[in-house]
Design a protein around this motif. Structure first.
Motif, PDB file in Angstrom:
ATOM      1  N   VAL A 175       4.930  34.300 -14.060  1.00  0.00           N
ATOM      2  CA  VAL A 175       3.977  35.397 -14.187  1.00  0.00           C
ATOM      3  C   VAL A 175       4.051  36.336 -12.975  1.00  0.00           C
ATOM      4  CG1 VAL A 175       1.525  35.974 -14.366  1.00  0.00           C
ATOM      5  CG2 VAL A 175       2.428  33.991 -15.598  1.00  0.00           C
ATOM      6  N   ILE A 176       4.164  35.773 -11.799  1.00  0.00           N
ATOM      7  CA  ILE A 176       4.157  36.588 -10.583  1.00  0.00           C
ATOM      8  C   ILE A 176       5.319  37.569 -10.573  1.00  0.00           C
ATOM      9  CG2 ILE A 176       4.394  36.514  -8.065  1.00  0.00           C
ATOM     10  CD1 ILE A 176       2.928  33.738  -8.236  1.00  0.00           C
ATOM     11  N   GLU A 177       6.529  37.058 -10.788  1.00  0.00           N
ATOM     12  CA  GLU A 177       7.705  37.934 -10.769  1.00  0.00           C
ATOM     13  C   GLU A 177       7.649  38.950 -11.913  1.00  0.00           C
ATOM     14  OE1 GLU A 177       8.171  34.309  -8.658  1.00  0.00           O
ATOM     15  OE2 GLU A 177       7.942  34.522 -10.831  1.00  0.00           O
ATOM     16  N   SER A 178       7.169  38.507 -13.060  1.00  0.00           N
ATOM     17  CA  SER A 178       7.082  39.402 -14.222  1.00  0.00           C
ATOM     18  C   SER A 178       6.115  40.546 -13.959  1.00  0.00           C
ATOM     19  CB  SER A 178       6.626  38.606 -15.446  1.00  0.00           C
ATOM     20  OG  SER A 178       7.497  37.507 -15.698  1.00  0.00           O
ATOM     21  N   THR A 179       5.017  40.247 -13.289  1.00  0.00           N
ATOM     22  CA  THR A 179       4.031  41.280 -12.959  1.00  0.00           C
ATOM     23  C   THR A 179       4.621  42.307 -12.004  1.00  0.00           C
ATOM     24  OG1 THR A 179       2.213  39.719 -13.297  1.00  0.00           O
ATOM     25  CG2 THR A 179       1.737  41.673 -11.988  1.00  0.00           C
ATOM     26  N   TYR A 180       5.421  41.843 -11.065  1.00  0.00           N
ATOM     27  CA  TYR A 180       6.087  42.780 -10.171  1.00  0.00           C
ATOM     28  C   TYR A 180       7.083  43.667 -10.920  1.00  0.00           C
ATOM     29  CZ  TYR A 180       4.362  40.716  -5.785  1.00  0.00           C
ATOM     30  OH  TYR A 180       3.576  40.303  -4.735  1.00  0.00           O
ATOM     31  N   LEU A 181       7.776  43.102 -11.896  1.00  0.00           N
ATOM     32  CA  LEU A 181       8.818  43.836 -12.604  1.00  0.00           C
ATOM     33  C   LEU A 181       8.258  44.921 -13.526  1.00  0.00           C
ATOM     34  CD1 LEU A 181      11.268  40.913 -13.442  1.00  0.00           C
ATOM     35  CD2 LEU A 181      11.774  42.902 -12.014  1.00  0.00           C
ATOM     36  N   ILE A 182       7.056  44.729 -14.047  1.00  0.00           N
ATOM     37  CA  ILE A 182       6.464  45.711 -14.951  1.00  0.00           C
ATOM     38  C   ILE A 182       5.519  46.599 -14.135  1.00  0.00           C
ATOM     39  CG2 ILE A 182       5.125  46.071 -17.053  1.00  0.00           C
ATOM     40  CD1 ILE A 182       6.017  43.278 -17.953  1.00  0.00           C
ATOM     41  N   ASP A 183       5.995  47.775 -13.815  1.00  0.00           N
ATOM     42  CA  ASP A 183       5.253  48.650 -12.903  1.00  0.00           C
ATOM     43  C   ASP A 183       3.851  48.967 -13.394  1.00  0.00           C
ATOM     44  OD1 ASP A 183       7.457  48.786 -11.234  1.00  0.00           O
ATOM     45  OD2 ASP A 183       8.214  50.648 -12.103  1.00  0.00           O
ATOM     46  N   GLU A 184       3.676  49.067 -14.715  1.00  0.00           N
ATOM     47  CA  GLU A 184       2.402  49.535 -15.270  1.00  0.00           C
ATOM     48  C   GLU A 184       1.306  48.470 -15.256  1.00  0.00           C
ATOM     49  OE1 GLU A 184       5.770  51.880 -16.910  1.00  0.00           O
ATOM     50  OE2 GLU A 184       5.336  49.744 -16.712  1.00  0.00           O
ATOM     51  N   ILE A 185       1.639  47.246 -14.922  1.00  0.00           N
ATOM     52  CA  ILE A 185       0.608  46.198 -14.864  1.00  0.00           C
ATOM     53  C   ILE A 185      -0.151  46.303 -13.542  1.00  0.00           C
ATOM     54  CG2 ILE A 185       0.165  43.713 -14.733  1.00  0.00           C
ATOM     55  CD1 ILE A 185       2.411  43.251 -16.682  1.00  0.00           C
ATOM     56  N   ASP A 186      -1.462  46.377 -13.629  1.00  0.00           N
ATOM     57  CA  ASP A 186      -2.323  46.374 -12.450  1.00  0.00           C
ATOM     58  C   ASP A 186      -2.589  44.942 -12.012  1.00  0.00           C
ATOM     59  OD1 ASP A 186      -2.863  49.260 -12.336  1.00  0.00           O
ATOM     60  OD2 ASP A 186      -3.969  48.933 -14.203  1.00  0.00           O
ATOM     61  N   VAL A 187      -2.970  44.774 -10.749  1.00  0.00           N
ATOM     62  CA  VAL A 187      -3.293  43.449 -10.232  1.00  0.00           C
ATOM     63  C   VAL A 187      -4.621  43.506  -9.487  1.00  0.00           C
ATOM     64  CG1 VAL A 187      -0.863  42.815  -9.995  1.00  0.00           C
ATOM     65  CG2 VAL A 187      -2.060  43.754  -8.018  1.00  0.00           C
ATOM     66  N   GLU A 188      -5.336  42.407  -9.506  1.00  0.00           N
ATOM     67  CA  GLU A 188      -6.509  42.254  -8.650  1.00  0.00           C
ATOM     68  C   GLU A 188      -6.224  41.121  -7.670  1.00  0.00           C
ATOM     69  OE1 GLU A 188      -9.727  41.419 -11.483  1.00  0.00           O
ATOM     70  OE2 GLU A 188      -9.326  39.285 -11.204  1.00  0.00           O
ATOM     71  N   VAL A 189      -6.693  41.295  -6.447  1.00  0.00           N
ATOM     72  CA  VAL A 189      -6.341  40.390  -5.355  1.00  0.00           C
ATOM     73  C   VAL A 189      -7.598  39.920  -4.643  1.00  0.00           C
ATOM     74  CG1 VAL A 189      -5.159  40.207  -3.132  1.00  0.00           C
ATOM     75  CG2 VAL A 189      -4.081  41.458  -5.011  1.00  0.00           C
ATOM     76  N   ILE A 190      -7.707  38.609  -4.449  1.00  0.00           N
ATOM     77  CA  ILE A 190      -8.799  38.043  -3.646  1.00  0.00           C
ATOM     78  C   ILE A 190      -8.372  38.121  -2.182  1.00  0.00           C
ATOM     79  CG2 ILE A 190     -10.343  36.087  -3.288  1.00  0.00           C
ATOM     80  CD1 ILE A 190      -9.334  34.954  -5.974  1.00  0.00           C
ATOM     81  N   ALA A 191      -8.786  39.172  -1.503  1.00  0.00           N
ATOM     82  CA  ALA A 191      -8.371  39.386  -0.116  1.00  0.00           C
ATOM     83  C   ALA A 191      -9.370  38.786   0.863  1.00  0.00           C
ATOM     84  CB  ALA A 191      -8.183  40.877   0.146  1.00  0.00           C
ATOM     85  N   ASP A 192      -9.780  37.535   0.593  1.00  0.00           N
ATOM     86  CA  ASP A 192     -10.766  36.885   1.464  1.00  0.00           C
ATOM     87  C   ASP A 192     -10.144  36.266   2.702  1.00  0.00           C
ATOM     88  OD1 ASP A 192      -9.442  34.803   0.209  1.00  0.00           O
ATOM     89  OD2 ASP A 192     -11.250  33.646  -0.242  1.00  0.00           O
ATOM     90  N   GLY A 193      -8.816  36.360   2.825  1.00  0.00           N
ATOM     91  CA  GLY A 193      -8.139  35.771   3.968  1.00  0.00           C
ATOM     92  C   GLY A 193      -7.856  34.299   3.806  1.00  0.00           C
ATOM     93  N   ARG A 194      -8.187  33.732   2.666  1.00  0.00           N
ATOM     94  CA  ARG A 194      -7.954  32.312   2.397  1.00  0.00           C
ATOM     95  C   ARG A 194      -7.076  32.115   1.156  1.00  0.00           C
ATOM     96  NH1 ARG A 194      -9.534  32.785   6.686  1.00  0.00           N
ATOM     97  NH2 ARG A 194     -11.142  31.614   7.821  1.00  0.00           N
TER      98      ARG A 194
END
Length: 397
Positions: free
Chosen positions: A239-258
Motif C-alpha cells: 500500500v505504501i509504495e502504491s500510494t507514492y506511485l499514484i500522484d492523485e492519492i492524498d495522504v493523512e499523517v499522524i505527525a505526533d513524533g511517535r
C-alpha cells in the motif's frame, strides 16, 4: 457589540506567503478584510492585539477520536461537546469526529447523536461530518482495532446506515482488497462520501483498482498498511509504495513524533508535498489529560490502553493505540522534525485537509468571504486565541 472583530499586530499566514504587521477584520462570522495596513473599526468592536505572534487559519483535523477524557464512541452529546471544546484550546476550529470498528448498534448510536451535538456545539471546534473508521478491515492490519468487530463490507448494513445518516457522514475508511470493497467504494462515491483506504494488506493492483473505484485518501499513512513484501522469491509493492506511485492519492499523517520518525515525515513531504498531505491527530480520549491508563473506544466495549512516551499503546506494547496529540503539536513537529517551512506546515493543517474534504470554499485559508476560523499562536506554536466562525472560543490567560 457591533459584530466586528479586529485582530492586528501579527504575522498573517496566507496559503503561499506571510504578511508581517498584518490586520484581519471579521464581521458576522466572515473575513471581510486582511492586509498590512491598519484599519479603523467601530468603537465597540472587539479588538485583539496579536503582539507580534502568528495569525493563521484555524486548524482542521479530519481524523480525531477523542480528547479530554471522552471518546466519540461513547456516543453521548456531552462527550461530543467536551472533545470539541478540548481541541479548540489547541487551535482546532473544525474536525471530523471519528468512530472505531464496532457492532452496527454502536455506529447507529454515535450517528444518531451527531446532529444533536452539532446544534449544541457553540464553544468548540465545528463538526464537519462523521468519519467512520471500519468495521471493514483486514484482520492482519487491525492494529488496535478490536478484531471481534472486523468484517467484510455488507451492502445491507452500509446501505441502511447511509440511507439513515448519509448527510452526517463525510468519509468512510475500509480495506479495499476485501470482498465487496470495490462496490462499497463506488457506492460511497455515488453518495458524496469520501472513500479512504485503511488497515489494509493490499498490493499495487488492489490499490489501483481501489483508486479507480473511488478510494482517494490513505488513512493514517504508514500505520496499519502493507509495505513492500515477498511471495516466494518475488517482491511486490504494498500500500505504501502504491500510494507514492499514484500522484492523485492524498495522504493523512499522524505527525505526533511517535507514529512516524523524522526520516519518514521528511520522505512523505518530499514525495507527496504539502498539497497532498493532511496532518491528523488520530487523538483518543487521553489527549489533553494526564492519564497513564485509559480506554480506546467506548467505555463499555473499548479496550484498555496505556499512555507512555506521549503516545497510547496496547498494554503489551505491541502496537500504538492512537495518539494523544493536538493539532498545534503536529504543526510544530513538522517544522522542527521534518524541517519544513511554517507556511507549508500550516497549509497541511488547514487548506489541504479542507480541500481533501471539499470544504475549501469556506474554510482552510485566510481570505475575504471565508468563514472566520482563526488561530493566533507564538513561535513555539502555543495557542493564544482560537476563533471559530468569528466567535472567540479560547483565550490563553
Amino acid at each position: 457589540m457591533s459584530g466586528t472583530l479586529k485582530i492586528y499586530n501579527g504575522t498573517l499566514i496566507c496559503p503561499h506567503r506571510c504578511i508581517k504587521e498584518g490586520t484581519l477584520i471579521i464581521k458576522d462570522g466572515k473575513i471581510v478584510e486582511l492586509g498590512s495596513k491598519n484599519v479603523e473599526v467601530e468603537a465597540d468592536a472587539l479588538q485583539i492585539d496579536a503582539q507580534g505572534n502568528f495569525i493563521a487559519p484555524g486548524f482542521i483535523d479530519i481524523h480525531v477520536h477523542g480528547g479530554g477524557g471522552c471518546d466519540f464512541m461513547d456516543g453521548e452529546i456531552d462527550d461530543f461537546l467536551t472533545i470539541a471544546e478540548t481541541h479548540a484550546r489547541y487551535g482546532t476550529t473544525a474536525m471530523t469526529p471519528t468512530t472505531l470498528t464496532s457492532e452496527k448498534e454502536g455506529l447507529v448510536k454515535v450517528l444518531s447523536n451527531y446532529e444533536k451535538a452539532s446544534v449544541k456545539n457553540l464553544k468548540g471546534a465545528r463538526f464537519l461530518g462523521m468519519h467512520l473508521e471500519g468495521p471493514y478491515f483486514s484482520l492482519n492490519q487491525r492494529g488496535a482495532q478490536d478484531p471481534k468487530f472486523i468484517r467484510n463490507p455488507d451492502p445491507k448494513e452500509y446501505k441502511e446506515i447511509i440511507e439513515r445518516f448519509g448527510k452526517s457522514i463525510a468519509r468512510w475508511s475500509a480495506a479495499p482488497e476485501l470482498p465487496g470493497a470495490l462496490a462499497f467504494g463506488r457506492y460511497l462515491r455515488d453518495h458524496g462520501i469520501l472513500a479512504a483506504f485503511a488497515h489494509t494488506d493490499a498490493d499495487y493492483d488492489a490499490i489501483v483498482a481501489a483508486f479507480e473505484n473511488g478510494y482517494t485518501l490513505a488513512t493514517h499513512f504508514y500505520s496499519a498498511m502493507s509495505g513492500v513484501f515477498r511471495k516466494n522469491a518475488y517482491r511486490y509493492a504494498g500500500v505504501i509504495e502504491s500510494t507514492y506511485l499514484i500522484d492523485e492519492i492524498d495522504v493523512e499523517v499522524i505527525a505526533d513524533g511517535r507514529h512516524l520518525p523524522a526520516a519518514l515525515l521528511k520522505l512523505v513531504y518530499k514525495i507527496k508535498g504539502p498539497d497532498r498531505i493532511a496532518l491528523i491527530t488520530d487523538a483518543m480520549r487521553g489527549a489533553a489529560t494526564t492519564a497513564s491508563e485509559t480506554i480506546l473506544g467506548d467505555k463499555k466495549n473499548g479496550i484498555t490502553v496505556i499512555i507512555e512516551d506521549e503516545v497510547a499503546q496496547l498494554p503489551d506494547r505491541s502496537a500504538f493505540a492512537g495518539s494523544i496529540a493536538t493539532t498545534n503539536r503536529l504543526v510544530k513537529n513538522m517544522v522542527h522534525m521534518a524541517e519544513i517551512p511554517l507556511v507549508e506546515a500550516v497549509r497541511m493543517q488547514t487548506y489541504t485537509p479542507a480541500r481533501i474534504m471539499g470544504w475549501e470554499r469556506l474554510k482552510g485559508s485566510l481570505a475575504v468571504g471565508k468563514d472566520a476560523d482563526v488561530v493566533v499562536f507564538d513561535n513555539n506554536v502555543d495557542v493564544r486565541y482560537t476563533i471559530v466562525e468569528g466567535k472567540l472560543v479560547y483565550q490563553k490567560v
